[in-house]
Write a protein that holds these residues in place. Structure first.
Motif, PDB file in Angstrom:
ATOM      1  N   ILE A  95       0.808  -1.320   0.015  1.00 52.02           N
ATOM      2  CA  ILE A  95      -0.213   0.510  -0.093  1.00 52.02           C
ATOM      3  C   ILE A  95       0.872   0.973  -0.012  1.00 52.02           C
ATOM      4  O   ILE A  95       0.816   2.691  -0.501  1.00 52.02           O
ATOM      5  N   ARG A  96       1.927   1.332   0.684  1.00 52.83           N
ATOM      6  CA  ARG A  96       2.872   2.197   1.014  1.00 52.83           C
ATOM      7  C   ARG A  96       3.759   2.869  -0.571  1.00 52.83           C
ATOM      8  O   ARG A  96       4.035   4.183  -0.432  1.00 52.83           O
ATOM      9  N   LEU A  97       3.509   1.411  -0.876  1.00 54.99           N
ATOM     10  CA  LEU A  97       4.425   1.793  -2.605  1.00 54.99           C
ATOM     11  C   LEU A  97       3.443   2.396  -3.243  1.00 54.99           C
ATOM     12  O   LEU A  97       3.541   3.391  -4.563  1.00 54.99           O
ATOM     13  N   LYS A  98       1.806   2.871  -3.258  1.00 51.60           N
ATOM     14  CA  LYS A  98       0.820   3.475  -4.061  1.00 51.60           C
ATOM     15  C   LYS A  98       1.037   4.592  -4.240  1.00 51.60           C
ATOM     16  O   LYS A  98       1.286   5.404  -2.467  1.00 51.60           O
ATOM     17  N   LYS A  99       0.512   5.181  -4.463  1.00 53.37           N
ATOM     18  CA  LYS A  99       0.057   6.825  -5.015  1.00 53.37           C
ATOM     19  C   LYS A  99      -1.809   6.598  -3.890  1.00 53.37           C
ATOM     20  O   LYS A  99      -2.079   5.531  -3.377  1.00 53.37           O
ATOM     21  N   LYS A 100      -1.305   7.742  -3.351  1.00 52.31           N
ATOM     22  CA  LYS A 100      -2.766   7.527  -2.483  1.00 52.31           C
ATOM     23  C   LYS A 100      -3.460   7.605  -2.906  1.00 52.31           C
ATOM     24  O   LYS A 100      -4.805   6.804  -2.713  1.00 52.31           O
ATOM     25  N   GLU A 101      -4.559   8.230  -3.800  1.00 52.59           N
ATOM     26  CA  GLU A 101      -5.157   8.019  -5.277  1.00 52.59           C
ATOM     27  C   GLU A 101      -5.528   7.062  -5.557  1.00 52.59           C
ATOM     28  O   GLU A 101      -6.416   6.682  -5.817  1.00 52.59           O
ATOM     29  N   GLU A 102      -3.924   6.065  -6.452  1.00 46.30           N
ATOM     30  CA  GLU A 102      -4.520   4.816  -6.941  1.00 46.30           C
ATOM     31  C   GLU A 102      -5.172   3.740  -5.301  1.00 46.30           C
ATOM     32  O   GLU A 102      -5.711   2.820  -5.961  1.00 46.30           O
ATOM     33  N   PHE A 103      -4.184   3.693  -4.432  1.00 40.27           N
ATOM     34  CA  PHE A 103      -4.961   2.926  -3.227  1.00 40.27           C
ATOM     35  C   PHE A 103      -6.360   3.459  -3.076  1.00 40.27           C
ATOM     36  O   PHE A 103      -7.016   2.429  -2.328  1.00 40.27           O
ATOM     37  N   GLN A 104      -7.054   4.359  -2.905  1.00 39.70           N
ATOM     38  CA  GLN A 104      -8.221   4.818  -2.416  1.00 39.70           C
ATOM     39  C   GLN A 104      -9.156   4.253  -3.364  1.00 39.70           C
ATOM     40  O   GLN A 104     -10.644   3.456  -3.142  1.00 39.70           O
ATOM     41  N   GLU A 105      -8.800   4.592  -4.991  1.00 38.73           N
ATOM     42  CA  GLU A 105      -9.662   3.980  -6.128  1.00 38.73           C
ATOM     43  C   GLU A 105      -9.866   2.580  -6.222  1.00 38.73           C
ATOM     44  O   GLU A 105     -10.698   1.832  -6.482  1.00 38.73           O
ATOM     45  N   GLU A 106      -8.859   2.217  -5.272  1.00 39.28           N
ATOM     46  CA  GLU A 106      -8.693   0.064  -5.549  1.00 39.28           C
ATOM     47  C   GLU A 106      -9.733  -0.123  -4.539  1.00 39.28           C
ATOM     48  O   GLU A 106     -10.143  -1.039  -4.745  1.00 39.28           O
ATOM     49  N   GLU A 107      -9.590   0.898  -3.654  1.00 42.03           N
ATOM     50  CA  GLU A 107     -10.395   0.341  -2.089  1.00 42.03           C
ATOM     51  C   GLU A 107     -11.707   0.577  -2.274  1.00 42.03           C
ATOM     52  O   GLU A 107     -12.501   0.069  -1.669  1.00 42.03           O
TER      53      GLU A 107
END
Length: 81
Positions: free
Chosen positions: A56-68
């Motif tokens: 998760i920490r390797l991803k951009k915040k927006e990318e993680f939020q979209e996946e979630e």
């Protein structure tokens, strides 16, 4: 004096040797990571959760939020949440 073929062979040999050194470094780093995860487990932490956090920490915040958000929609559609 080296012919073009000899120079190319030398360049190839050097690239292969560099690649082999990198592979050995990667193996060493993997062993180190395995040791850290064993230490974390010994201290009561869940290595699987730690690996997830690292991903998760390797991803951009927006990318993680979209996946979630997508995951949540799918889980709701399946009646899992």
């Amino acid at each position: 004096m080296k012919t073009n073929g000899e120079g190319t062979a030398e360049e190839l040999r050097l690239l292969v040797e560099r690649s082999e050194r990198i592979v050995e470094e990667i193996k060493g780093a993997q062993d180190d990571l395995k040791d850290v995860m064993a230490e974390a487990k010994g201290r009561g932490f869940d290595p699987k959760a730690l690996r997830k956090i690292m991903a998760i920490r390797l991803k951009k915040k927006e990318e993680f939020q979209e996946e979630e958000a997508i995951l949540e929609v799918y889980l709701q559609a399946l009646g899992m949440i």
